[in-house]
Design an enzyme around this catalytic site. Structure first.
Site, PDB file in Angstrom:
ATOM      1  N   PHE A  49       0.837  -1.204   0.000  1.00 38.95           N
ATOM      2  CA  PHE A  49       0.000   0.000   0.000  1.00 38.95           C
ATOM      3  C   PHE A  49       0.874   1.256   0.000  1.00 38.95           C
ATOM      4  O   PHE A  49       0.699   2.143   0.828  1.00 38.95           O
ATOM      5  CB  PHE A  49      -0.957  -0.001   1.210  1.00 38.95           C
ATOM      6  N   HIS A  50       1.844   1.269  -0.890  1.00 39.63           N
ATOM      7  CA  HIS A  50       2.673   2.465  -1.046  1.00 39.63           C
ATOM      8  C   HIS A  50       3.319   2.461  -2.427  1.00 39.63           C
ATOM      9  O   HIS A  50       3.286   1.457  -3.141  1.00 39.63           O
ATOM     10  CB  HIS A  50       3.742   2.547   0.059  1.00 39.63           C
TER      11      HIS A  50
END
Ligand code: TYD
Length: 138
Positions: A49-50
């Site tokens: 999630f980045h």
């Protein structure tokens, strides 16, 4: 989508297992400053999630099965890493999510630079803005 899957050279020797290898700036297009690996992740868990602004990476899974989702802000693609010979080279900012599909799967990363939290974009909306700004600048 700006990533490449690569075939990591693998020697399978009858009865004694496999040996995989790659060399920086030969098999992968950047010098390696950092290696890290993620272990003991329960099946079904998602990490990541980045995106990274500058960092270049080779992702590979020497053991197990992991689904890597890559997103450039417009398209999303899933790539399954399920063999020591499979690698993904990422050289531009892509949002990534990693889903553990099998118990004890190991995700390894060879990275072009040292750890820097400043290089992370951890908010998806911020990533979209980053991609738009990049497009306008081009
Ligand atoms: P992170 O990259 O967020 O992992 P994931 O995306 O798989 O969830 O890293 C998790 C934590 O570890 C975060 O606090 C930063 C730290 N970290 C380091 O200190 N050095 C490193 O080289 C890496 C990759 C992470």
């Amino acid at each position: 989508m700006q990533y490449r899957t690569i075939d990591i050279k693998t020697i399978n020797q009858e009865g004694i297992g496999g040996l995989s290898f790659f060399e920086a700036e030969k098999d992968i297009p950047f010098p390696i400053k950092r290696i890290y690996y993620i272990t003991d992740v329960p099946m079904g868990i998602k990490r990541g999630f980045h995106a990274h602004k500058e960092l270049k990476q080779l992702l590979f899974c020497p053991y197990g099965k992991i689904c890597i989702t890559l997103d450039d802000g417009i398209n999303r693609e899933d790539i399954i890493l399920d063999a020591p010979s499979k690698g993904i080279v990422i050289e531009s900012p892509l949002w990534r999510e990693m889903l553990w599909l099998e118990e004890n799967s190991v995700l390894c990363v060879a990275a072009s630079d040292y750890y820097s939290e400043q290089d992370y974009i951890r908010d998806y909306d911020e990533f979209i803005e980053f991609q738009k700004a990049k497009e306008i600048a081009q």
